[in-house]
Design an enzyme around this catalytic site. Structure first.
Site, PDB file in Angstrom:
ATOM      1  N   LYS A  86     -48.534  52.517   6.507  1.00  0.00           N
ATOM      2  CA  LYS A  86     -48.640  53.702   6.313  1.00  0.00           C
ATOM      3  C   LYS A  86     -49.287  54.114   4.878  1.00  0.00           C
ATOM      4  O   LYS A  86     -49.254  53.443   4.120  1.00  0.00           O
ATOM      5  CB  LYS A  86     -47.398  54.549   6.190  1.00  0.00           C
ATOM      6  CG  LYS A  86     -46.252  53.975   5.426  1.00  0.00           C
ATOM      7  CD  LYS A  86     -44.886  54.433   5.812  1.00  0.00           C
ATOM      8  CE  LYS A  86     -43.841  54.021   5.065  1.00  0.00           C
ATOM      9  NZ  LYS A  86     -42.345  54.275   5.257  1.00  0.00           N
ATOM     10  N   TYR A 105     -55.953  65.749 -25.133  1.00  0.00           N
ATOM     11  CA  TYR A 105     -55.697  67.094 -25.026  1.00  0.00           C
ATOM     12  C   TYR A 105     -54.324  67.259 -25.905  1.00  0.00           C
ATOM     13  O   TYR A 105     -53.462  66.157 -26.155  1.00  0.00           O
ATOM     14  CB  TYR A 105     -55.132  67.401 -23.442  1.00  0.00           C
ATOM     15  CG  TYR A 105     -56.102  67.552 -22.691  1.00  0.00           C
ATOM     16  CD1 TYR A 105     -56.920  68.570 -22.680  1.00  0.00           C
ATOM     17  CD2 TYR A 105     -56.653  66.766 -21.464  1.00  0.00           C
ATOM     18  CE1 TYR A 105     -57.942  68.992 -22.043  1.00  0.00           C
ATOM     19  CE2 TYR A 105     -57.684  66.880 -20.630  1.00  0.00           C
ATOM     20  CZ  TYR A 105     -58.236  68.306 -20.957  1.00  0.00           C
ATOM     21  OH  TYR A 105     -59.346  68.569 -20.114  1.00  0.00           O
TER      22      TYR A 105
HETATM   23  C1  LIG Z   1     -41.677  52.953   5.060  1.00  0.00           C
HETATM   24  C2  LIG Z   1     -40.833  52.330   6.131  1.00  0.00           C
HETATM   25  C3  LIG Z   1     -40.442  51.093   6.077  1.00  0.00           C
HETATM   26  C4  LIG Z   1     -41.097  49.985   5.382  1.00  0.00           C
HETATM   27  O1  LIG Z   1     -40.181  49.802   4.143  1.00  0.00           O
HETATM   28  P1  LIG Z   1     -40.452  49.066   2.980  1.00  0.00           P
HETATM   29  O2  LIG Z   1     -39.377  49.315   2.145  1.00  0.00           O
HETATM   30  O3  LIG Z   1     -41.573  49.484   2.329  1.00  0.00           O
HETATM   31  O4  LIG Z   1     -40.533  47.557   3.515  1.00  0.00           O
HETATM   32  C5  LIG Z   1     -39.768  50.896   7.180  1.00  0.00           C
HETATM   33  N1  LIG Z   1     -39.155  51.430   7.886  1.00  0.00           N
HETATM   34  C6  LIG Z   1     -39.460  52.935   8.020  1.00  0.00           C
HETATM   35  C7  LIG Z   1     -38.771  53.803   8.828  1.00  0.00           C
HETATM   36  C8  LIG Z   1     -40.167  53.287   6.949  1.00  0.00           C
HETATM   37  O5  LIG Z   1     -40.397  54.706   6.896  1.00  0.00           O
END
Ligand SMILES: *Cc1c(COP(=O)(O)O)cnc(C)c1O
Length: 738
Positions: free
Chosen positions: A377, A611
């Site tokens: 993601k 800045y």
């Molecule tokens: C993002 C996510 C993961 C991955 O988690 P990590 O800690 O990055 O391994 C797994 N399950 C769900 C439901 C998530 O939203």
């Protein structure tokens, strides 16, 4: 995407050999000396030239992965333009040959433009257009294996209209088919029957993870070449050939030849691409020129009648003209532009070897029946979803998780296979897209399941159970009302439009080894299995289960699930620098964040930078301006904290406030700092390393946030020990954003 690996030297150089072989076909160098020798050279050996060009195009064009729908269009447009130019170039010659005086001019012209070429050698260009498009569509629609089966059948059909025609000519229906086909086109060696298989082989080799060994490839290439010589000789002897472009052994011969050529590594000679194309285009013109010159100089006996000298004369004139034209173009034309635009500012480098390593290490830590579900993601946590996901697919990962339906669609468009789970909420109205792209949707609660089911579209789904995080998922209380909720769940399993192939939960304190947190996590896990047991008692078949994300695996490795959803650890880092975990895996960071020094200036003690004039120089200082800012994901919170960057293997502090697109670094202590030097903001440079978790901690956040906020305008550069990952950009000059 680009890599630092350049391994196409063999391909670059063989282009030239192929172009000269084509001149041989059209000038018969051995004609004066031996009819047999001429046949072997020009009708068998030289037949590898055109398939080689098809394979080269396929190698750079055809892939089961693509992040650019317009790539085929770009290729088609370029080829069509070249074809158009070639047609124009040969109009005078066609007039001279009386082409335009033939009967049925229009139908013949259409036939020639579409299949046969308007001059004998030009058939190659329409064949590239048609063959390239067929191969592209086949691979994208049905994958390499089935596409290859289709192309092989097409090739066989072509073969019996070419070298094997004598065998089939008299067969009633089959012979009739070819008679009919030869009304449409003079040959079967064209874009439909001949080219697709070679385009596919080229793409296949490029996509493949493994390669033949050098000795195996070269040996097999030679064996196949000799087999082809035998094949050609036999067919020739029995006079079975109608034409002599296609042989059975040509296909494996090309495959092994190409594999062998990939072992010639070294400097790239991209200019040979243009030169060989030019040689190919203009050599018929040079044949005319040589003949005219011979006439004028009264040298016909030498220059025309001696086939070898004639061939050499055509080669020398064609190659000289082409080299000269290319040099002229490079000097005065627009030339070949530096293609790696974007890397001159800020970019991330992703190390695909480390990614592979992490996958291996994580898989070893999982129970044997369990599969890795790669969480990609948010642009694969800022690493670039295309580069990460396609590499994972290449090395055999067959389960992915995305946050949104649009990310899921993107993955499918890239060519990702297997299970894709959408972790977040998707509007039920988008059920058709879920189905079209074969995505599995997370069911976030009972109402949602009902609404999705009501869309009347069959979709795959995983049920999410809330076991205490209280984010998404079905909540099943553990009191007297539990029965009612379990009833609801079992109703979901019975919903006719939902195909439930997974059930999962998410842990919310799995990263902590604190006693209470461990207790809570154990309760979450127990609750999950309790619900599963109640469902089993209802006679429900339990689908695939998954509980752990990265920390779930690292701290509760004993769980036996079907998937582990790994995100952050896949990228070789943990959320915090001081993470305590039960398992200590040798994870290696995949990402480095880099930028360039665009200006170096001297300031006097007491002068201020940036800045708010927030930084005051306490001594005469040298300040380097670096082309990265908070819009690239390098948080403004890091200002004024003495955060270091690495330049030439040495640390130097960021000074003043970080701007949207730039930041300033004090390089007074460093010698020889100049414009164009690479600055490492995250990653290793020499013996020094700045880790993502450490930077994240400085921003009061976790690695996950830091990485996932790396901006869209930061270019992704992939580095691996493979040999083909830069073809995306090297062929058409389009780079990929992150
Ligand atoms: C993002 C996510 C993961 C991955 O988690 P990590 O800690 O990055 O391994 C797994 N399950 C769900 C439901 C998530 O939203």
């Amino acid at each position: 995407m680009r890599t630092t690996n350049k391994s196409y030297t063999g391909i670059d150089c063989f282009r030239m050999i192929a172009a000269i072989l084509i001149i041989a076909i059209h000038t018969s160098p051995l004609g004066t000396y031996s009819e047999w020798g001429d046949f072997i050279l020009t009708r068998v050996i030289a037949r590898i030239a055109v398939p080689f060009f098809f394979m080269t195009s396929g190698f750079f064009l055809i892939s089961r992965y693509s992040n650019q729908a317009e790539r085929l269009r770009v290729y088609m447009k370029k080829t069509a333009l070249i074809y158009g130019a070639a047609i124009m170039l040969y109009i005078p010659l066609n007039i001279y040959n009386g082409y335009f005086r033939m009967e049925n001019l229009l139908p013949n012209m259409i036939k020639d433009i579409v299949f046969d070429g308007t001059l004998y050698h030009l058939w190659y260009l329409p064949a590239s257009l048609v063959g390239g498009a067929i191969a592209w569509v086949l691979v994208r629609k049905i994958g390499f294996h089935r596409a290859f089966a289709v192309a092989a059948v097409l090739y066989l059909i072509g073969l019996f209209g070419d070298s094997y025609y004598g065998l089939i000519e008299k067969v009633p229906v089959l012979g009739g088919f070819y008679t009919l086909w030869f009304q449409v086109s003079d040959y079967t060696r064209n874009g439909i029957f001949f080219a697709p298989v070679f385009f596919l082989l080229g793409g296949w080799i490029a996509d493949a993870q493994t390669r033949l060994r050098q000795t195996a490839a070269s040996t097999l290439c030679v064996v196949m070449l000799f087999s082809m010589l035998a094949e050609g000789s036999i067919l020739h002897y029995f006079q079975l050939q109608r034409h002599d472009s296609m042989y059975l052994f040509l296909v494996p011969c090309m495959y092994f030849l190409f594999q062998a050529l990939l072992y010639f590594r070294g400097k790239r000679h991209v200019w040979l691409r243009d030169v060989s194309l030019l040689v190919y285009m203009i050599h018929p013109m040079m044949i005319v020129v040589v003949r005219l010159a011979a006439k004028v100089l009264h040298l016909q006996t030498l220059l025309v009648e001696n086939s070898a000298v004639h061939f050499l004369a055509v080669v020398v004139t064609s190659v000289s003209f082409s080299v000269f034209a290319e040099a002229f173009w490079q000097r005065f034309g627009s030339g070949r532009k530096e293609q790696h635009k974007g890397a001159d500012r800020a970019y991330i480098e992703i190390n695909l070897d480390n990614l592979t390593h992490n996958v291996q290490v994580l898989c070893e830590a999982m129970p044997p029946e369990c599969a890795l579900m790669a969480v990609v993601k948010a642009q694969a946590y800022g690493h670039g979803m295309y580069e990460i996901a396609t590499h994972l697919d290449r090395i055999g990962v067959r389960a992915f998780a995305a946050a949104t339906v649009d990310e899921g669609i993107m993955l499918r468009r890239f060519g990702i296979r297997g299970e894709i789970l959408i972790l977040g909420y998707t509007q039920p109205e988008r059920a058709r897209e879920l189905r079209k792209y074969d995505l599995s949707q997370t069911l976030v609660d009972y109402d949602y399941a009902c609404r999705l089911n009501a869309q009347g579209v069959h979709v795959k789904a995983h049920i999410k159970l809330d076991t205490g995080m209280h984010r998404l998922g079905f909540w099943v209380p553990m009191d007297s009302s539990a029965g009612k909720e379990v009833q609801k769940l079992s109703r979901v399993f019975a919903m006719k439009n939902l195909m439930i192939n997974g059930i999962f939960t998410h842990l919310c304190v799995a990263d902590s080894l604190d006693g209470n947190d461990v207790l809570f996590t154990r309760q979450q896990i127990a609750r999950f299995y309790k619900i599963l047991n109640r469902l089993k008692k209802q006679g429900i078949h339990i689908p695939k289960i998954h509980i752990q994300s990265s920390y779930g695996l690292l701290n509760y490795p004993e769980l036996k699930c079907d998937y582990v959803r790994v995100g952050i650890s896949l990228y070789g880092v943990l959320s915090t620098p001081d993470a305590q975990t039960k398992l200590h895996l040798d994870l290696r960071p995949v990402l480095s964040l880099k930028a360039q020094i665009v200006l170096v200036r001297n300031i006097k003690a007491g002068e201020r930078v940036g800045y708010g004039r927030a930084f005051v120089a306490d001594r005469d200082s040298r300040i380097a301006i670096v082309s990265i800012g908070y819009a690239d994901g390098f948080s403004r919170i890091l200002s004024g904290k003495g955060q270091n960057v690495l330049i030439d293997g040495q640390p130097a502090p960021i000074v003043g406030r970080i701007c949207m697109d730039q930041l300033a670094v004090d390089v007074t202590k460093l010698s020889d700092v100049c414009v164009g030097m690479i600055v490492t903001l995250i990653g290793r440079d020499g013996n020094e390393e700045i880790t993502a978790p450490a930077v994240a901690e400085q921003t009061d956040s976790i690695t996950n946030e830091l990485l996932s906020r790396i901006g869209m305008r930061v270019m992704v550069t992939a580095v691996d020990s493979g040999y083909c990952s830069d073809r995306t950009s090297s062929h058409v000059g389009i780079r990929t954003g992150s």
